[in-house]
Structures are given as structure tokens and as C-alpha cells.
Enzyme design. Structure first.
Site, mmCIF file in Angstrom:
data_model
loop_
_atom_site.group_PDB
_atom_site.id
_atom_site.type_symbol
_atom_site.label_atom_id
_atom_site.label_comp_id
_atom_site.label_asym_id
_atom_site.label_seq_id
_atom_site.Cartn_x
_atom_site.Cartn_y
_atom_site.Cartn_z
ATOM 1 C CG HIS A 78 1.078 -0.231 7.389
ATOM 2 N ND1 HIS A 78 0.203 -0.363 6.344
ATOM 3 C CD2 HIS A 78 2.283 -0.667 6.901
ATOM 4 C CE1 HIS A 78 0.841 -0.850 5.287
ATOM 5 N NE2 HIS A 78 2.103 -1.051 5.604
ATOM 6 C CG HIS B 179 -5.476 4.684 2.143
ATOM 7 N ND1 HIS B 179 -4.502 4.971 1.221
ATOM 8 C CD2 HIS B 179 -5.270 3.407 2.542
ATOM 9 C CE1 HIS B 179 -3.744 3.892 1.063
ATOM 10 N NE2 HIS B 179 -4.178 2.936 1.855
ATOM 11 C CG ASP C 255 -6.592 -2.469 7.921
ATOM 12 O OD1 ASP C 255 -6.453 -3.662 7.625
ATOM 13 O OD2 ASP C 255 -5.669 -1.639 7.884
#
Ligand code: CMC
Length: 445
Positions: free
Chosen positions: A283, A322, A379
């Protein structure tokens, strides 16, 4: 059991179209008609599907809750197939371009963009709550010198509940409002204290003359100067990063906040659960993992070898993939362009950027990633901006947590006011032994 959905052309065939689904239990031959509401069936409706009156009834087994809607929410709309992200109906691209983090936080929490007066009041409220009790500072100083700042944030935000014991009066709207302001206001202070601690530097108190991101930069980087003057371009880059991380509907950490909040605990404890969930490498810890991965790859020439390892299942390409996006994450696109602005100011173009760009190029053409619809997520590039800002990798998830606080609080507020919500309490499929008699220790083999 077979689940039959009505064929889309049923109405054209003359049969009456109904918003239901018919389930036939092939164990018994029984048929059940379950209502469909908002494209969902209620899991509890399946409990009537049973083989005998003693049978518990059918449950839904779904590790990771991939196809379970756990709430109704009016905060964030996400279409992962088309790469769309909207907060309260406003596209993330427009918010990132025109808005500020505090304005987006207001939008998420209150449901509408503020008027000038409302924004001014909101900003004032947040600004005057940025300080923390001196004892918070003292116990943070008690962490080991090399404590991970995310662990420090996790511990200290949870500890705030002991400083505001009335925060458990969650039924009181005024009480909720003040805890909301405190959380948004104090998170950067705790984060910056954690950073200074890891450097062995004195903590810097908030500067209420500065704006949200400028004050954060001041608490992070101020040294002996009387007044820290944040570079407006860096301030803006931080605003954009905080906006992009502000909310993302029912992700792991928000679900943790809602799950813990469903017990009616105070919001600091619920948000601590969110920070804990965000800490993990799948995460919010992914941005940290991306930089470590790029460092390990070290050179563009090593990319094919690295990707071979990923395809063989030896490791993951961090910052890719994702649960919801099966398209380019819109946040990754915005971050990629913001990165150049930051590199220009700091003069620190990350040496890892070349590797990242090449990795992305090759991966997006690679059969393994194409077949699984794996694209860069938020990210993949955020870590390189943080690095250019002089942040150590341990601070990356902390930065994510500051931004996400608005989303956590907005979801917590929505949840505690939602009459449909109940304590989160999933079921299990029990796989262990049963009905055994206790064996005294001396008789155990
Ligand atoms: N690298 C290599 N293979 C992957 C990756 C990856 N990053 N992500 C998914 N896959 C493969 C996975 O092995 C599986 O393949 P197969 O069907 O052959 O078994 C397939 O793609 C589906 O993956 P999954 O694990 O079922 O997907 P998920 O929805 O459970 O996991 C994820 C989503 C984000 C945890 C995962 O994509 C991942 O681990 N990515 C790397 C970590 C990362 O970047 N996390 C940040 C997420 S975005 C920010 C945030 O919200 O926190």
C-alpha cells in the site's frame, strides 16, 4: 449453485424485466429471487439459500473483498477501467491544477467546494491547531534514534486520543468537527517531528504565518534562520502531492479506518489503524519499495534481467499494478509531470528517473504486464519527487499519510453518520479441528 443473471435482451423477448437475480441451488433444486439494488445483491440475502433448516445458509467467500461493496459513499468516484478519479464529482486533474490541499480536504469532508469566507475560516481553524501538547513532543523524543518515522507517526497519532479523551463522543457533531480540524492540522507536525528525530535535529514548532505546505517545509528543514522562506515552487509541488493522495475510496487503509471506526472508537485510534495499513509495502509503503527496487536495479542494462525475475514470480515490479485501476493511474500521470518542476528547483534530477522511465517503457510493451493490465500507479514516480526534496525513503509513506488524512477523516465522518453501517464483523470458513477433549500436558506426545 448456479447464479443466473437476466439476459440483457429479456425485455425485448417479451418477458418482464425485473431488478432481481435468480439463484438456483442445484443441491436442492430450490430457486431464489434476490433483489438487485445499485448493481449489488445483499450478501445476507444468500443466507436463505440452505439445504435444510439447520443449515447456516450460503455465505460469500472473498479474501481481499475484491467484489464486495462495504458502504455507500458520496466522497470519491473511481473508474479503474477508464482511469477516472473524481472527488465529490470534481476530476482529480482539475483539483491538482487549480486547488490547494486544504481546499480539497474541505471538499472531501464537507461535500462542496468552500466559498472564500468558508475557506478562510477553515484555513484559520487548521492553522491555529497545528501545535501539539509538549508531552507529545517528549514521548516522541523517547523513540530510538533510528525509529522508522512511519512507526513514530502511527504511535503518536494513536496517542493523541489520550490527549483528547472527549474525542470518543463521536455522536456529537461539534466534537467531530474539532477532532477533524485537529487531525488535519497536527498530522504534518507529527510527521515533521518524526523526520527531525530521525536526523537527531531539534523539533521545529509550526509557523502559523505560513500556509499548510510551507509550514510543513519549515518544520522539516528550518535550521538557524529566524524565518524559513519556503520556495513557492516546492510548496506547490507538495500541495499537488498531498492533493493526489487525499483520497482513493475504499483502499486498504481507508477500509482499516472504517473497520476500526465501526466499533465507535475515537477518530485518532481509527486513523492510527489507517496509518498502520498504509505502512505496508503493498500500500503506502510501495513508494519506498520503488526507490529501493530502482537502486537495486542500478543500471538500465539490468532491466531485462530484473523483469525476467518478475515474470518468473520471484518478485514484484513495485509501483505497478492496482486492485482497481486496469489502466494508467491518473495520479501517476500528474506526478510524472510535477517531477520535472521539482527537479528544476532542487537541481536534483534523480539518477533513478532514467531507470524508471526505461522500466516503464519496457514493461508497458511486455506481454506479462499487458496481459494483466499492469500500469504505473501513484507510487511509481512519487518517490523520486520526495527524494529530490531531500527526504529519506523512510519518509515517503509518511508523506502519503499526511495527504490521505483528509480522505480517512471524510470516510470516518461519513461512516459514523450512516444509519446503515454496523460494526465490521466478517465471517470465516472454519477449517480447524472440532470437539476435542482437553489433554493434560503430561499425556501429550
Ligand atoms: N508486479 C508483477 N506482477 C504483478 C504486480 C506487480 N507489481 N501486480 C500484480 N501482478 C500480477 C500478479 O502476480 C497476478 O498475476 P497472476 O494472475 O499470474 O497470478 C496478477 O498480476 C493480478 O495481481 P493481484 O495480486 O491479484 O492483484 P491485486 O489486485 O490483489 O494487487 C497490488 C494489487 C497493488 C497489491 C499489486 O498490483 C501489487 O502488489 N503492486 C505492487 C505494489 C504497489 O505498487 N502498491 C501500490 C498500490 S497504489 C497506491 C496505494 O493505493 O497504496
Amino acid at each position: 449453485m448456479s447464479t443466473q443473471m437476466q439476459a440483457p435482451d429479456t425485455a425485448q423477448n417479451g418477458a418482464q424485466r425485473r431488478d432481481t437475480v435468480t439463484v438456483i441451488d442445484n443441491r436442492t433444486g430450490e430457486s431464489y429471487e434476490l433483489p438487485i439494488t445499485d448493481g449489488t445483491v445483499r450478501g445476507i440475502d444468500l443466507r436463505q439459500v440452505r439445504t435444510s433448516p439447520e443449515d447456516f445458509g450460503l455465505m460469500v467467500y472473498e479474501p481481499g473483498y475484491a467484489n464486495i461493496a462495504s458502504c455507500r459513499s458520496a466522497i470519491t468516484y473511481l473508474d479503474g477501467e477508464r482511469g477516472i478519479l473524481q472527488h465529490r464529482g470534481y476530476p482529480i486533474e482539475q483539483l491538482a491544477e487549480h486547488s490547494t490541499y486544504l481546499e480539497v480536504a474541505y471538499l472531501l469532508i464537507h461535500g462542496e467546494l468552500p466559498t472564500s469566507a468558508q475557506l478562510e475560516e477553515w484555513r484559520h481553524e487548521v492553522t491555529i491547531h497545528t501545535f501539539v501538547h509538549e508531552n507529545v513532543k517528549r514521548f516522541m523524543q523517547g523513540f530510538r534514534h533510528d525509529a522508522h518515522p512511519m512507526g513514530m507517526l502511527l504511535g503518536s497519532v494513536g496517542a493523541l486520543s489520550t490527549f483528547y479523551p472527549d474525542a470518543n463522543e463521536i455522536e456529537d457533531p461539534e466534537n467531530r468537527a474539532i477532532q477533524t480540524v485537529r487531525l488535519i492540522a497536527k498530522m504534518p507536525t507529527l510527521a515533521a517531528f518524526a523526520f527531525r528525530h530521525s536526523r537527531g535535529q531539534p523539533y521545529v514548532y509550526p509557523d502559523n504565518d505560513l500556509r499548510y505546505s510551507g509550514n510543513f517545509l519549515s518544520m522539516m528543514y528550518k535550521m538557524t534562520e529566524l524565518k524559513y522562506q519556503p520556495d513557492p515552487r516546492l510548496e506547490r509541488a507538495l500541495e499537488v502531492l498531498f492533493i493526489l493522495h487525499a483520497d482513493h475510496e475504499q483502499n486498504c487503509s481507508t477500509s482499516a479506518v472504517r473497520g476500526v471506526g465501526s466499533s465507535h472508537v475515537d477518530p485518532y485510534s481509527a486513523v492510527a489503524a489507517g496509518v498502520a495499513a498504509l505502512y505496508g509495502p503493498l500500500h503506502g509503503g510501495a513508494n519506498e519499495a520503488v526507490l529501493r527496487m530502482l537502486n537495486r536495479i542500478g543500471d538500465k542494462r539490468n532491466i531485462p534481467d530484473f523483469l525476467r525475475g518478475v515474470e518468473e514470480g520471484k518478485e514484484r515490479l513495485m509501483g505497478f499494478g492496482h486492485r482497481v485501476y486496469k489502466n494508467y493511474d491518473p495520479r501517476a500521470r500528474i506526478i510524472k509531470s510535477a517531477a520535472d518542476d521539482v527537479f528544476e528547483v532542487t537541481g536534483r534530477r534523480s539518477p533513478m528517473l532514467e531507470i524508471a522511465l526505461e522500466l516503464e517503457r519496457i514493461a508497458l510493451e511486455d506481454e506479462y504486464f499487458v496481459a494483466r493490465k499492469l500500469y504505473p500507479n501513484v507510487d511509481f514516480y512519487s518517490g523520486m519527487i520526495y527524494e529530490a526534496l531531500g527526504l529519506p525513503v523512510e519518509m515517503f509513506p509518511v508523506m502519503f499519510a499526511i495527504g490521505r488524512t483528509a480522505g480517512w477523516v471524510a470516510n470516518w465522518l461519513e461512516q459514523v453518520q450512516d444509519p446503515e453501517q454496523r460494526i465490521a464483523r466478517p465471517r470465516q470458513i472454519y477449517t480447524g479441528s472440532r470437539d476435542r477433549d482437553y489433554v493434560p500436558i503430561e499425556q501429550r506426545g
